[in-house]
Design a protein around this motif. Structure first.
Motif, PDB file in Angstrom:
ATOM      1  N   CYS A  14       0.834  -1.200   0.000  1.00 25.63           N
ATOM      2  CA  CYS A  14       0.000   0.000   0.000  1.00 25.63           C
ATOM      3  C   CYS A  14       0.869   1.252   0.000  1.00 25.63           C
ATOM      4  O   CYS A  14       0.619   2.201  -0.750  1.00 25.63           O
ATOM      5  CB  CYS A  14      -0.936  -0.002   1.205  1.00 25.63           C
ATOM      6  SG  CYS A  14      -2.027   1.438   1.301  1.00 25.63           S
ATOM      7  N   ARG A  36      -9.729   5.020  -0.378  1.00 27.61           N
ATOM      8  CA  ARG A  36     -10.292   4.354   0.802  1.00 27.61           C
ATOM      9  C   ARG A  36     -10.470   2.855   0.601  1.00 27.61           C
ATOM     10  O   ARG A  36     -10.281   2.070   1.533  1.00 27.61           O
ATOM     11  CB  ARG A  36     -11.628   4.997   1.182  1.00 27.61           C
ATOM     12  CG  ARG A  36     -11.462   6.435   1.666  1.00 27.61           C
ATOM     13  CD  ARG A  36     -12.773   7.046   2.108  1.00 27.61           C
ATOM     14  NE  ARG A  36     -12.579   8.442   2.514  1.00 27.61           N
ATOM     15  CZ  ARG A  36     -13.543   9.220   2.977  1.00 27.61           C
ATOM     16  NH1 ARG A  36     -14.780   8.732   3.093  1.00 27.61           N
ATOM     17  NH2 ARG A  36     -13.290  10.469   3.322  1.00 27.61           N
ATOM     18  N   ARG A  39      -7.120   1.081   1.074  1.00 31.00           N
ATOM     19  CA  ARG A  39      -6.462   1.182   2.382  1.00 31.00           C
ATOM     20  C   ARG A  39      -6.578  -0.167   3.096  1.00 31.00           C
ATOM     21  O   ARG A  39      -7.613  -0.840   2.985  1.00 31.00           O
ATOM     22  CB  ARG A  39      -7.114   2.273   3.234  1.00 31.00           C
ATOM     23  CG  ARG A  39      -6.294   2.619   4.474  1.00 31.00           C
ATOM     24  CD  ARG A  39      -6.940   3.677   5.343  1.00 31.00           C
ATOM     25  NE  ARG A  39      -6.013   4.095   6.391  1.00 31.00           N
ATOM     26  CZ  ARG A  39      -6.353   4.788   7.475  1.00 31.00           C
ATOM     27  NH1 ARG A  39      -7.615   5.163   7.658  1.00 31.00           N
ATOM     28  NH2 ARG A  39      -5.446   5.114   8.376  1.00 31.00           N
ATOM     29  N   ASP A  51     -10.528   7.218   8.153  1.00 26.52           N
ATOM     30  CA  ASP A  51     -10.079   7.614   6.817  1.00 26.52           C
ATOM     31  C   ASP A  51     -10.091   9.128   6.640  1.00 26.52           C
ATOM     32  O   ASP A  51      -9.111   9.725   6.181  1.00 26.52           O
ATOM     33  CB  ASP A  51     -10.976   6.983   5.742  1.00 26.52           C
ATOM     34  CG  ASP A  51     -10.826   5.470   5.660  1.00 26.52           C
ATOM     35  OD1 ASP A  51      -9.896   4.929   6.276  1.00 26.52           O
ATOM     36  OD2 ASP A  51     -11.650   4.841   4.973  1.00 26.52           O
ATOM     37  N   GLU A  55      -6.822  11.397   5.922  1.00 31.95           N
ATOM     38  CA  GLU A  55      -6.770  12.169   4.674  1.00 31.95           C
ATOM     39  C   GLU A  55      -6.523  13.644   4.972  1.00 31.95           C
ATOM     40  O   GLU A  55      -5.700  14.297   4.306  1.00 31.95           O
ATOM     41  CB  GLU A  55      -8.085  12.011   3.904  1.00 31.95           C
ATOM     42  CG  GLU A  55      -8.271  10.641   3.285  1.00 31.95           C
ATOM     43  CD  GLU A  55      -9.715  10.367   2.889  1.00 31.95           C
ATOM     44  OE1 GLU A  55      -9.933   9.408   2.122  1.00 31.95           O
ATOM     45  OE2 GLU A  55     -10.629  11.093   3.348  1.00 31.95           O
ATOM     46  N   TRP A  93      -1.505   5.961   6.874  1.00 30.31           N
ATOM     47  CA  TRP A  93      -2.587   5.596   5.961  1.00 30.31           C
ATOM     48  C   TRP A  93      -2.468   4.123   5.555  1.00 30.31           C
ATOM     49  O   TRP A  93      -3.468   3.409   5.470  1.00 30.31           O
ATOM     50  CB  TRP A  93      -2.548   6.477   4.709  1.00 30.31           C
ATOM     51  CG  TRP A  93      -3.580   6.070   3.697  1.00 30.31           C
ATOM     52  CD1 TRP A  93      -3.427   5.197   2.654  1.00 30.31           C
ATOM     53  CD2 TRP A  93      -4.954   6.478   3.667  1.00 30.31           C
ATOM     54  NE1 TRP A  93      -4.608   5.042   1.971  1.00 30.31           N
ATOM     55  CE2 TRP A  93      -5.565   5.817   2.576  1.00 30.31           C
ATOM     56  CE3 TRP A  93      -5.725   7.336   4.460  1.00 30.31           C
ATOM     57  CZ2 TRP A  93      -6.910   5.994   2.249  1.00 30.31           C
ATOM     58  CZ3 TRP A  93      -7.065   7.511   4.135  1.00 30.31           C
ATOM     59  CH2 TRP A  93      -7.641   6.844   3.042  1.00 30.31           C
ATOM     60  N   ALA A  94      -1.235   3.674   5.321  1.00 31.11           N
ATOM     61  CA  ALA A  94      -0.988   2.314   4.825  1.00 31.11           C
ATOM     62  C   ALA A  94      -0.910   1.295   5.957  1.00 31.11           C
ATOM     63  O   ALA A  94      -0.274   0.252   5.821  1.00 31.11           O
ATOM     64  CB  ALA A  94       0.308   2.297   4.014  1.00 31.11           C
TER      65      ALA A  94
END
Length: 226
Positions: A14, A36, A39, A51, A55, A93-94
């Motif tokens: 990711c 999304r 993810r 999320d 973001e 995020w990943a």
């Protein structure tokens, strides 16, 4: 509240996908919620930003720096003075989730797991210490480790002459429960890190320079220099 130790589980593929985008593609995708579905699935036992919040943090950081829209994200981060901060936000995020613990309590958990005293903060966050952690907690049941931690904590209180009577100290039960819960989650986190292909652990702490997060090839500075 004390400083927290963090073990961030990272899905490598990711992160690689995000770093391969252009700066403009990343910004527009985060702004429109396009990433999304790709993810990693959230680990319900661990902590993770929603999320929309993650973001927003990425977009706010991107707004605070300058980069050419058509340059890929990794190259952009390499050319930004505080690019390591941006990379850490992309790692968040990943990630399916992260384990967190007050740093003062992390010493206890690692002392018990490694059967030795963690000497200092450098030892606490060293590559060798966490390599030993992966080996030491491999296959151990969560309940067994949590019991060992709680017994060690109670023994330390006795040695200091502190009471274990909840009637005299109302914090005894909540603290016991916190040690039980957090030590179980540490085993869970290390187990995922150890067993799942493509998933690694990024160790850091609150207010630590982003360059120092992670070890070896997954140290943030090393990723940016590769």
């Amino acid at each position: 509240m004390g400083i927290e130790t963090v073990v961030l589980l990272l899905e490598q593929s990711c992160l690689d996908d995000l770093l391969a985008l252009t700066w403009d593609e990343l910004y527009n995708g985060m702004e429109k919620g396009k990433f999304r579905q790709s993810r990693p699935q959230s680990d319900e036992r661990l902590n993770r930003l929603f999320d929309i919040d993650c973001e927003a943090e990425i977009l706010d950081w991107m707004d605070s720096v300058e980069s050419e829209p058509s340059v890929n994200v990794k190259s952009s981060l390499q050319n930004i003075n505080n690019g390591s901060e941006g990379l850490l936000k992309l790692m968040e995020w990943a990630s399916p989730g992260q384990w967190t613990s007050w740093e003062a309590r992390t010493y206890l958990y690692l002392d018990v797991a490694l059967k030795r005293e963690i000497a200092n903060r450098d030892d606490l966050y060293s590559h060798s210490t966490w390599s030993q952690m992966i080996e030491s907690l491999a296959g151990i049941p969560e309940e067994e480790f949590s019991q060992n931690v709680c017994l060690d904590w109670m023994d330390r209180r006795k040695e200091l002459g502190e009471t274990l009577d909840e009637a005299k100290d109302p914090k005894i039960i909540p603290t016991y429960e916190a040690h039980d819960r957090t030590s179980r989650l540490l085993v869970h986190t290390i187990s995922r890190w150890n067993k799942e292909d493509g998933l690694t652990g990024i160790v850091g702490r609150e207010h630590m320079d982003a360059n120092k997060w992670g070890h070896g090839e997954f140290n943030i500075r090393n990723i940016l220099n590769s």
